[in-house]
Design a protein around this motif. Structure first.
Motif, PDB file in Angstrom:
ATOM      1  N   PRO A  37      36.207 -73.172 -13.404  1.00  0.00           N
ATOM      2  CA  PRO A  37      37.085 -72.023 -13.344  1.00  0.00           C
ATOM      3  C   PRO A  37      38.155 -71.819 -14.668  1.00  0.00           C
ATOM      4  N   SER A  38      38.616 -72.881 -14.960  1.00  0.00           N
ATOM      5  CA  SER A  38      39.653 -72.768 -16.103  1.00  0.00           C
ATOM      6  C   SER A  38      38.972 -72.316 -17.354  1.00  0.00           C
ATOM      7  N   LEU A  39      37.604 -72.928 -17.721  1.00  0.00           N
ATOM      8  CA  LEU A  39      36.977 -72.668 -18.602  1.00  0.00           C
ATOM      9  C   LEU A  39      36.642 -71.032 -18.744  1.00  0.00           C
ATOM     10  N   ILE A  40      36.283 -70.555 -17.770  1.00  0.00           N
ATOM     11  CA  ILE A  40      35.934 -69.233 -17.483  1.00  0.00           C
ATOM     12  C   ILE A  40      37.046 -68.166 -17.722  1.00  0.00           C
ATOM     13  N   GLY A  41      38.146 -68.792 -17.106  1.00  0.00           N
ATOM     14  CA  GLY A  41      39.470 -68.040 -17.318  1.00  0.00           C
ATOM     15  C   GLY A  41      39.936 -67.971 -18.898  1.00  0.00           C
ATOM     16  N   TYR A  42      39.744 -69.114 -19.383  1.00  0.00           N
ATOM     17  CA  TYR A  42      40.563 -69.078 -20.802  1.00  0.00           C
ATOM     18  C   TYR A  42      39.454 -68.181 -21.790  1.00  0.00           C
ATOM     19  N   ILE A  43      38.257 -68.282 -21.394  1.00  0.00           N
ATOM     20  CA  ILE A  43      37.352 -67.481 -22.144  1.00  0.00           C
ATOM     21  C   ILE A  43      37.725 -66.106 -22.043  1.00  0.00           C
ATOM     22  N   LEU A  44      38.034 -65.378 -20.893  1.00  0.00           N
ATOM     23  CA  LEU A  44      38.364 -64.195 -20.589  1.00  0.00           C
ATOM     24  C   LEU A  44      39.828 -63.798 -21.450  1.00  0.00           C
ATOM     25  N   HIS A  45      40.725 -64.844 -21.212  1.00  0.00           N
ATOM     26  CA  HIS A  45      41.891 -64.675 -21.990  1.00  0.00           C
ATOM     27  C   HIS A  45      41.613 -64.362 -23.643  1.00  0.00           C
ATOM     28  N   PHE A  46      40.767 -65.227 -23.891  1.00  0.00           N
ATOM     29  CA  PHE A  46      40.434 -65.265 -25.359  1.00  0.00           C
ATOM     30  C   PHE A  46      39.998 -63.788 -25.974  1.00  0.00           C
ATOM     31  N   ILE A  47      38.983 -63.174 -24.846  1.00  0.00           N
ATOM     32  CA  ILE A  47      38.540 -61.735 -24.971  1.00  0.00           C
ATOM     33  C   ILE A  47      39.752 -60.921 -25.001  1.00  0.00           C
ATOM     34  N   GLY A  48      40.558 -60.931 -23.906  1.00  0.00           N
ATOM     35  CA  GLY A  48      41.613 -60.186 -23.931  1.00  0.00           C
ATOM     36  C   GLY A  48      42.577 -60.134 -25.275  1.00  0.00           C
ATOM     37  N   PHE A  49      42.716 -61.267 -25.620  1.00  0.00           N
ATOM     38  CA  PHE A  49      43.663 -61.254 -26.800  1.00  0.00           C
ATOM     39  C   PHE A  49      42.965 -60.815 -27.941  1.00  0.00           C
ATOM     40  N   VAL A  58      51.303 -60.698 -32.334  1.00  0.00           N
ATOM     41  CA  VAL A  58      51.553 -61.705 -31.549  1.00  0.00           C
ATOM     42  C   VAL A  58      50.148 -61.886 -30.771  1.00  0.00           C
ATOM     43  N   PHE A  59      49.439 -60.877 -30.283  1.00  0.00           N
ATOM     44  CA  PHE A  59      48.115 -61.167 -29.716  1.00  0.00           C
ATOM     45  C   PHE A  59      47.077 -61.930 -30.445  1.00  0.00           C
ATOM     46  N   GLY A  60      47.332 -61.808 -31.819  1.00  0.00           N
ATOM     47  CA  GLY A  60      46.355 -62.633 -32.616  1.00  0.00           C
ATOM     48  C   GLY A  60      46.799 -64.146 -32.550  1.00  0.00           C
ATOM     49  N   LYS A  61      47.872 -64.369 -32.446  1.00  0.00           N
ATOM     50  CA  LYS A  61      48.330 -65.805 -32.427  1.00  0.00           C
ATOM     51  C   LYS A  61      48.052 -66.227 -30.846  1.00  0.00           C
ATOM     52  N   GLY A  62      47.999 -65.458 -29.813  1.00  0.00           N
ATOM     53  CA  GLY A  62      47.464 -65.938 -28.596  1.00  0.00           C
ATOM     54  C   GLY A  62      46.060 -65.985 -28.187  1.00  0.00           C
ATOM     55  N   SER A  63      45.295 -65.369 -29.362  1.00  0.00           N
ATOM     56  CA  SER A  63      43.707 -65.500 -29.174  1.00  0.00           C
ATOM     57  C   SER A  63      43.585 -67.125 -29.794  1.00  0.00           C
ATOM     58  N   ILE A  64      44.273 -67.503 -30.728  1.00  0.00           N
ATOM     59  CA  ILE A  64      44.173 -68.807 -31.117  1.00  0.00           C
ATOM     60  C   ILE A  64      44.526 -70.002 -30.047  1.00  0.00           C
ATOM     61  N   SER A  65      45.829 -69.646 -29.600  1.00  0.00           N
ATOM     62  CA  SER A  65      45.821 -70.659 -28.293  1.00  0.00           C
ATOM     63  C   SER A  65      44.953 -70.570 -27.483  1.00  0.00           C
ATOM     64  N   ALA A  66      44.194 -69.314 -26.687  1.00  0.00           N
ATOM     65  CA  ALA A  66      43.401 -69.274 -25.781  1.00  0.00           C
ATOM     66  C   ALA A  66      42.101 -70.087 -26.203  1.00  0.00           C
ATOM     67  N   LEU A  67      41.795 -70.065 -27.658  1.00  0.00           N
ATOM     68  CA  LEU A  67      40.516 -70.714 -28.224  1.00  0.00           C
ATOM     69  C   LEU A  67      40.617 -72.213 -28.070  1.00  0.00           C
ATOM     70  N   VAL A  68      42.118 -72.778 -28.341  1.00  0.00           N
ATOM     71  CA  VAL A  68      42.583 -74.202 -28.146  1.00  0.00           C
ATOM     72  C   VAL A  68      42.335 -74.423 -26.679  1.00  0.00           C
ATOM     73  N   MET A  69      42.568 -73.621 -25.686  1.00  0.00           N
ATOM     74  CA  MET A  69      42.438 -74.039 -24.214  1.00  0.00           C
ATOM     75  C   MET A  69      41.114 -74.177 -23.920  1.00  0.00           C
ATOM     76  N   VAL A  70      40.283 -73.203 -24.434  1.00  0.00           N
ATOM     77  CA  VAL A  70      38.787 -73.372 -24.156  1.00  0.00           C
ATOM     78  C   VAL A  70      38.278 -74.786 -24.742  1.00  0.00           C
ATOM     79  N   LEU A  71      38.655 -75.171 -25.814  1.00  0.00           N
ATOM     80  CA  LEU A  71      38.236 -76.240 -26.566  1.00  0.00           C
ATOM     81  C   LEU A  71      38.900 -77.719 -25.749  1.00  0.00           C
ATOM     82  N   LEU A  72      39.899 -77.578 -25.290  1.00  0.00           N
ATOM     83  CA  LEU A  72      40.660 -78.529 -24.620  1.00  0.00           C
ATOM     84  C   LEU A  72      40.087 -78.768 -23.104  1.00  0.00           C
TER      85      LEU A  72
END
Length: 200
Positions: A37-49, A58-72
């Motif tokens: 569920p976390s992986l699905i959520g962070y992928i959706l966050h990345f798409i949103g950012f 600021v949304f560009g920086k957010g997309s980097i953070s979301a990608l990091v969360m996907v990898l983690l």
């Protein structure tokens, strides 16, 4: 639809998380399933950012953070750690701290971005709500950080006062985390309804 990706991301992490947790705690699934569920959520966050990136930096920086969360999250699936804070190995605690910090950045950029768009569109109430959501999220993360800190002082062989304190912080975190998820859901839904996304 941009903010709906965040809404659906938080919703999937919450609802699907309850389902996968039921399977793993009953022994019907491996521990790594809890991270789906976390992986699905962070992928959706990345798409949103990514979709919101043209509206504000600021949304560009957010997309980097979301990608990091996907990898983690993928890392947590490959090397599962114990869900009980007090029984994690040291490297599990380190990984948890890294996840906490990365998620803090991601939520900051989300709330900051909503606040910036709200201010530009003369929606002070929405900006204030975004700021309050961010502060509450910080309180939640501080609670889990305290749970991790006190758990390192606990003696697994012979439970002491620190083990009790760590348990209390863990319970407080679980309650706060549920509240934060609900409030982030309402924030992203409100942003979806009230903000005009001319460039998305």
């Amino acid at each position: 639809m941009s903010f709906m990706y965040f809404f659906l991301g938080f919703l999937s992490q919450w609802v699907l998380g309850l389902v996968t947790s039921a399977f793993t705690t009953s022994g019907l699934a491996e521990p790594w399933v809890d991270q789906i569920p976390s992986l699905i959520g962070y992928i959706l966050h990345f798409i949103g950012f990514t979709k919101l990136k043209p509206l504000h930096d600021v949304f560009g920086k957010g997309s980097i953070s979301a990608l990091v969360m996907v990898l983690l999250t993928i890392a947590q699936m490959l090397i599962p750690i114990d869900s009980a804070l007090t029984s994690q190995p040291w490297w599990g605690s380190v990984l948890t701290v890294i996840v906490i910090l990365a998620e803090m950045f991601m939520i900051y950029y989300l709330c900051k971005g909503i606040g910036e768009l709200a201010a530009a569109q003369q929606l002070p109430k929405l900006k204030e709500i975004a700021t309050r959501r961010w502060r509450l999220f910080i309180y939640c993360q501080v609670t889990i950080a305290l749970a991790l800190l006190t758990s390192t002082l606990a003696n697994p062989a012979e439970p002491n006062a620190w083990a009790v304190v760590a348990g209390v912080f863990s319970i407080v975190y679980i309650v706060l985390n549920l509240i934060v998820y609900i409030l982030l859901l309402t924030l992203t839904w409100r942003a979806h309804k009230e903000l005009s996304l001319y460039s998305s």
